[in-house]
Write a protein that holds these residues in place. Sequence first.
Motif, PDB file in Angstrom:
ATOM      1  N   ASP A  80     -59.200-111.682  19.699  1.00  0.00           N
ATOM      2  CA  ASP A  80     -59.197-110.253  19.995  1.00  0.00           C
ATOM      3  C   ASP A  80     -58.165-109.942  21.076  1.00  0.00           C
ATOM      4  O   ASP A  80     -57.822-110.795  21.883  1.00  0.00           O
TER       5      ASP A  80
ATOM      6  N   SER B  61     -64.857 -97.517  13.940  1.00  0.00           N
ATOM      7  CA  SER B  61     -63.511 -98.043  14.164  1.00  0.00           C
ATOM      8  C   SER B  61     -62.560 -96.873  14.404  1.00  0.00           C
ATOM      9  O   SER B  61     -62.875 -95.727  14.097  1.00  0.00           O
TER      10      SER B  61
ATOM     11  N   TRP C 295     -55.162 -97.635  15.095  1.00  0.00           N
ATOM     12  CA  TRP C 295     -54.228 -98.099  16.118  1.00  0.00           C
ATOM     13  C   TRP C 295     -52.900 -98.348  15.438  1.00  0.00           C
ATOM     14  O   TRP C 295     -52.835 -99.042  14.425  1.00  0.00           O
TER      15      TRP C 295
ATOM     16  N   TYR D  63     -53.595-100.545  12.220  1.00  0.00           N
ATOM     17  CA  TYR D  63     -54.800-101.375  12.233  1.00  0.00           C
ATOM     18  C   TYR D  63     -56.023-100.493  12.437  1.00  0.00           C
ATOM     19  O   TYR D  63     -55.918 -99.404  13.001  1.00  0.00           O
TER      20      TYR D  63
ATOM     21  N   LEU E 236     -59.440-100.765  14.505  1.00  0.00           N
ATOM     22  CA  LEU E 236     -59.986-101.563  15.596  1.00  0.00           C
ATOM     23  C   LEU E 236     -61.340-101.040  16.035  1.00  0.00           C
ATOM     24  O   LEU E 236     -61.666 -99.870  15.833  1.00  0.00           O
TER      25      LEU E 236
ATOM     26  N   LEU F 200     -60.416-105.443  22.005  1.00  0.00           N
ATOM     27  CA  LEU F 200     -60.125-104.717  20.771  1.00  0.00           C
ATOM     28  C   LEU F 200     -60.177-105.700  19.607  1.00  0.00           C
ATOM     29  O   LEU F 200     -59.390-106.640  19.552  1.00  0.00           O
ATOM     30  N   SER F 201     -61.105-105.468  18.693  1.00  0.00           N
ATOM     31  CA  SER F 201     -61.291-106.350  17.538  1.00  0.00           C
ATOM     32  C   SER F 201     -60.684-105.698  16.302  1.00  0.00           C
ATOM     33  O   SER F 201     -60.962-104.536  16.005  1.00  0.00           O
ATOM     34  N   ASP F 202     -59.887-106.458  15.572  1.00  0.00           N
ATOM     35  CA  ASP F 202     -59.260-105.972  14.342  1.00  0.00           C
ATOM     36  C   ASP F 202     -60.278-106.051  13.204  1.00  0.00           C
ATOM     37  O   ASP F 202     -60.728-107.128  12.831  1.00  0.00           O
TER      38      ASP F 202
END
Length: 181
Positions: A30, A97, A100, A108, A110, A128-130
């Motif tokens: 992350d 989500s 981004w 993305y 996120l 920040l998690s994809d």
Amino acid sequence: WWFARLLQHTRRHLSAARRNADATLRSIADAVITLDDQAKVVLLNPVAEQLTGVTLSQIAGQSIETLLDRCCSESGEVNQLLRICLADQKTLRSPESFSWTRPDGRRYDLRATLTPIEGGRDGAVLALSDVTDALALTSRLVHDATHDPLTGLPNQTLLLDRLRQSLASIRRKEHLVALLF
């Protein structure tokens, strides 16, 4: 002389702890952004640098709002989460989500997790998690469950779902609905 040995021993342990923390931070998948109590950027891991398109030396000491406004479609919502995290001194995760866009134009989806440091007195960590691939897979699974694989047309499951929605709507609004075959 015992004090000098104690200092050397403490320095070695601190140095080892720093190396371990640095290795851990670099291995996290992350994007991790550490903020001070004024929401100014203190640290970025390599994933955060790739995602934001800036290095720590370029952004250190600047407000996280500067970074979010440049890349994030819902920067106001993330800033609001940060304020709540610091004020309430609790870990928060964005409920949905958000989009981004990297400086190179790649987009993305996120999710943000904000964790206060020392109860928020020393700032917070923004992770920040994809979730781009997970959302795409979910969308595909929903489509596959509600459409015929051969024709791509809506199936009975989707028909029944839409029928339930229509019936619920007419009950609330006291309207009529017709189903024709």
